[in-house]
Design a protein around this motif. Structure first.
Motif, PDB file in Angstrom:
ATOM      1  N   GLU A 196       0.825  -1.204   0.000  1.00 40.42           N
ATOM      2  CA  GLU A 196       0.000   0.000   0.000  1.00 40.42           C
ATOM      3  C   GLU A 196       0.865   1.263   0.000  1.00 40.42           C
ATOM      4  O   GLU A 196       0.572   2.229  -0.719  1.00 40.42           O
ATOM      5  CB  GLU A 196      -0.919  -0.002   1.219  1.00 40.42           C
ATOM      6  N   VAL A 197       1.927   1.267   0.802  1.00 41.81           N
ATOM      7  CA  VAL A 197       2.826   2.425   0.838  1.00 41.81           C
ATOM      8  C   VAL A 197       3.480   2.634  -0.525  1.00 41.81           C
ATOM      9  O   VAL A 197       3.561   3.764  -1.030  1.00 41.81           O
ATOM     10  CB  VAL A 197       3.894   2.238   1.930  1.00 41.81           C
ATOM     11  N   ALA A 198       3.951   1.542  -1.131  1.00 43.04           N
ATOM     12  CA  ALA A 198       4.607   1.640  -2.439  1.00 43.04           C
ATOM     13  C   ALA A 198       3.626   2.150  -3.492  1.00 43.04           C
ATOM     14  O   ALA A 198       3.986   2.971  -4.342  1.00 43.04           O
ATOM     15  CB  ALA A 198       5.177   0.283  -2.847  1.00 43.04           C
ATOM     16  N   CYS A 199       2.395   1.666  -3.444  1.00 49.33           N
ATOM     17  CA  CYS A 199       1.385   2.125  -4.404  1.00 49.33           C
ATOM     18  C   CYS A 199       1.077   3.604  -4.209  1.00 49.33           C
ATOM     19  O   CYS A 199       0.849   4.332  -5.188  1.00 49.33           O
ATOM     20  CB  CYS A 199       0.110   1.298  -4.259  1.00 49.33           C
ATOM     21  N   THR A 200       1.087   4.077  -2.965  1.00 48.73           N
ATOM     22  CA  THR A 200       0.872   5.502  -2.703  1.00 48.73           C
ATOM     23  C   THR A 200       1.981   6.340  -3.311  1.00 48.73           C
ATOM     24  O   THR A 200       1.734   7.381  -3.932  1.00 48.73           O
ATOM     25  CB  THR A 200       0.795   5.762  -1.184  1.00 48.73           C
ATOM     26  N   ARG A 201       3.216   5.890  -3.149  1.00 52.32           N
ATOM     27  CA  ARG A 201       4.350   6.611  -3.735  1.00 52.32           C
ATOM     28  C   ARG A 201       4.248   6.654  -5.252  1.00 52.32           C
ATOM     29  O   ARG A 201       4.509   7.692  -5.884  1.00 52.32           O
ATOM     30  CB  ARG A 201       5.664   5.954  -3.305  1.00 52.32           C
ATOM     31  N   LEU A 202       3.859   5.545  -5.850  1.00 54.68           N
ATOM     32  CA  LEU A 202       3.689   5.504  -7.307  1.00 54.68           C
ATOM     33  C   LEU A 202       2.583   6.458  -7.755  1.00 54.68           C
ATOM     34  O   LEU A 202       2.730   7.171  -8.757  1.00 54.68           O
ATOM     35  CB  LEU A 202       3.363   4.081  -7.760  1.00 54.68           C
ATOM     36  N   ARG A 203       1.480   6.472  -7.033  1.00 54.23           N
ATOM     37  CA  ARG A 203       0.367   7.332  -7.408  1.00 54.23           C
ATOM     38  C   ARG A 203       0.757   8.806  -7.340  1.00 54.23           C
ATOM     39  O   ARG A 203       0.435   9.592  -8.245  1.00 54.23           O
ATOM     40  CB  ARG A 203      -0.825   7.075  -6.477  1.00 54.23           C
ATOM     41  N   LEU A 204       1.474   9.193  -6.286  1.00 55.38           N
ATOM     42  CA  LEU A 204       1.910  10.574  -6.157  1.00 55.38           C
ATOM     43  C   LEU A 204       2.836  10.973  -7.303  1.00 55.38           C
ATOM     44  O   LEU A 204       2.710  12.057  -7.876  1.00 55.38           O
ATOM     45  CB  LEU A 204       2.611  10.789  -4.811  1.00 55.38           C
ATOM     46  N   LEU A 205       3.755  10.096  -7.625  1.00 53.41           N
ATOM     47  CA  LEU A 205       4.701  10.382  -8.700  1.00 53.41           C
ATOM     48  C   LEU A 205       3.978  10.504 -10.033  1.00 53.41           C
ATOM     49  O   LEU A 205       4.217  11.436 -10.813  1.00 53.41           O
ATOM     50  CB  LEU A 205       5.770   9.287  -8.763  1.00 53.41           C
ATOM     51  N   ILE A 206       3.085   9.570 -10.317  1.00 50.31           N
ATOM     52  CA  ILE A 206       2.351   9.590 -11.584  1.00 50.31           C
ATOM     53  C   ILE A 206       1.476  10.832 -11.678  1.00 50.31           C
ATOM     54  O   ILE A 206       1.404  11.481 -12.740  1.00 50.31           O
ATOM     55  CB  ILE A 206       1.510   8.309 -11.735  1.00 50.31           C
ATOM     56  N   ASN A 207       0.811  11.204 -10.591  1.00 49.44           N
ATOM     57  CA  ASN A 207      -0.024  12.410 -10.600  1.00 49.44           C
ATOM     58  C   ASN A 207       0.800  13.659 -10.904  1.00 49.44           C
ATOM     59  O   ASN A 207       0.382  14.523 -11.685  1.00 49.44           O
ATOM     60  CB  ASN A 207      -0.725  12.578  -9.247  1.00 49.44           C
ATOM     61  N   ASP A 208       1.986  13.760 -10.284  1.00 53.43           N
ATOM     62  CA  ASP A 208       2.832  14.926 -10.524  1.00 53.43           C
ATOM     63  C   ASP A 208       3.292  14.985 -11.976  1.00 53.43           C
ATOM     64  O   ASP A 208       3.306  16.056 -12.595  1.00 53.43           O
ATOM     65  CB  ASP A 208       4.050  14.904  -9.592  1.00 53.43           C
ATOM     66  N   VAL A 209       3.690  13.841 -12.534  1.00 51.18           N
ATOM     67  CA  VAL A 209       4.162  13.823 -13.917  1.00 51.18           C
ATOM     68  C   VAL A 209       3.025  14.186 -14.878  1.00 51.18           C
ATOM     69  O   VAL A 209       3.209  14.967 -15.822  1.00 51.18           O
ATOM     70  CB  VAL A 209       4.751  12.440 -14.266  1.00 51.18           C
TER      71      VAL A 209
END
Length: 393
Positions: free
Chosen positions: A197-210
């Motif tokens: 879940e933590v890793a997926c949150t980090r991925l989501r934040l990164l993808i949203n910013d990009v």
């Protein structure tokens, strides 16, 4: 009057022309002062004037220029490269930078022809040819250096994205592999699921910013879904989200008693607070608390996120909200480990879309990002950014 004399005696007027045209090329998000817009205009024109005073060089110089061998004074090359680097750093497109040179050419030519000695037409034409030759050299140098900076930025962008993706993807893969074990106990299963879940949150934040970065650089305004919402609840939700993915995070909250009800895009403002907290975690002292304050101010709402750490110098504060600001400073291992550098840029764009503004201050080992959002009756719709004819990564 010789052209070199004219440039030197009318330098302020020519620089004013430069600033007026450059100002028309920029939007509010670039937020450049006249000094920054002027950049190296005066130095460039003085360098060209000095070049005009040098002994005449035959047409072989023009051939060398077009072949890419810059035969003029080193000063022109240095100033042109510095101008290109500044324009790239402040988000100018290549078309905008070239347009500046075109405007400078027109300004100098039109103003000087009024003062030129019409009795010596041959001399006048010769000076114009040499002026255009020197300006073309500066333009060629600027384009070459701008292209180098752009390529470097794109390479850095790809490298940092790959680095930032690797860690959460690896955590998901390893946790999923461990879950395949039949004899896994419930406590370990929950722990591994938490890591995923933590890793997926980090991925989501990164993808949203990009995605948001790509949208704004293509000329779009970030879509806003403005609804009545509590800014206090938004802040608390963002703190919970970051705390879930950052073990040991300590946040000191001063949110007041008022819920700060306004017309906000709840999801976007949550993204703002999350990005500010993540930035504070990445660049602050991990042993110190992060302070989050919220209150009313000037017919609106003020929020501040502070962290302890190194005091940032003025040159860093001047560009801290620029996207990919690390490209101009190299791609050291330390820089790569700090993330792609889009978080604060996205913060600024979301706040602007709400009609507010954001700034960063740093002194005494404390760095604070302050956000101001207008109340509903004070909100002004932001103007759309200029279309980007050649979008950056």
């Amino acid at each position: 009057m010789h052209l070199a004399d004219f440039i030197e005696s009318h330098l302020d007027l020519l620089v004013a022309d430069w600033i007026e045209f450059a100002r028309r090329l920029t939007d509010d998000s670039q937020d450049l002062s006249d000094e920054e817009l002027k950049d190296l205009a005066a130095q460039l024109m003085l360098a060209i004037a000095a070049d005009l005073r040098t002994p005449h060089i035959n047409v072989g110089r023009i051939a060398a220029l077009h072949a890419g061998r810059f035969a003029g004074p080193a000063t022109i090359s240095r100033v042109a490269r510095g101008h290109a680097e500044e324009r790239h750093r402040h988000g100018f497109t290549l078309d905008q930078m070239v347009a500046e040179f075109r405007a400078l050419r027109v300004s100098v030519t039109r103003r000087w022809t009024v003062h030129a000695d019409r009795e010596d037409l041959v001399s006048t034409m010769d000076e114009l040819v040499r002026f255009n030759e020197a300006l073309d050299q500066a333009l060629t140098e600027s384009i070459a250096h701008y292209t180098t900076q752009l390529t470097r930025t794109r390479d850095m962008f790809a490298g940092v994205i790959a680095h930032d993706l690797r860690s959460p993807v690896q955590a998901i893969a390893m946790s999923a592999q461990a879950l395949r074990q039949v004899r896994m106990n419930p406590d370990m299963t929950l722990k591994l699921l938490g890591r995923i879940e933590v890793a997926c949150t980090r991925l989501r934040l990164l993808i949203n910013d990009v995605l948001d970065f790509a949208r704004t650089r293509l000329g779009d305004i970030l879509p806003m879904n403005l609804q009545p919402a509590s800014l206090r609840e938004i802040v608390l939700c963002a703190i919970d989200e970051v705390s879930a993915s950052t073990p040991g995070l300590r946040v000191r909250k001063q949110l007041g008693d008022d819920n700060a009800i306004g017309c906000f895009d709840e999801q976007r403002l949550t993204q703002v607070v999350v990005n500010l907290l993540v930035n504070a975690v990445q660049h602050g002292d991990p042993r110190a608390e992060i302070a989050v304050e919220l209150g009313g101010q000037d017919e609106g709402f003020a929020m501040a996120v502070s962290n302890h750490g190194q005091t940032l110098p003025p040159e860093v504060l001047a560009t801290v909200f620029d996207p990919l600001r690390g490209a101009a400073q190299g791609t050291s291992a330390g820089r790569v480990g700090k993330g792609v550098g889009l978080g604060l840029y996205i913060v600024r764009e979301i706040v602007r879309a709400h009609g507010g503004h954001v700034e960063m201050q740093s002194s005494g080992g404390v760095t604070t990002v302050r956000v101001w959002l207008p109340a509903d009756d004070a909100r002004v719709s932001p103007s759309p950014p200029l279309p980007m004819s050649e979008p950056e990564p």
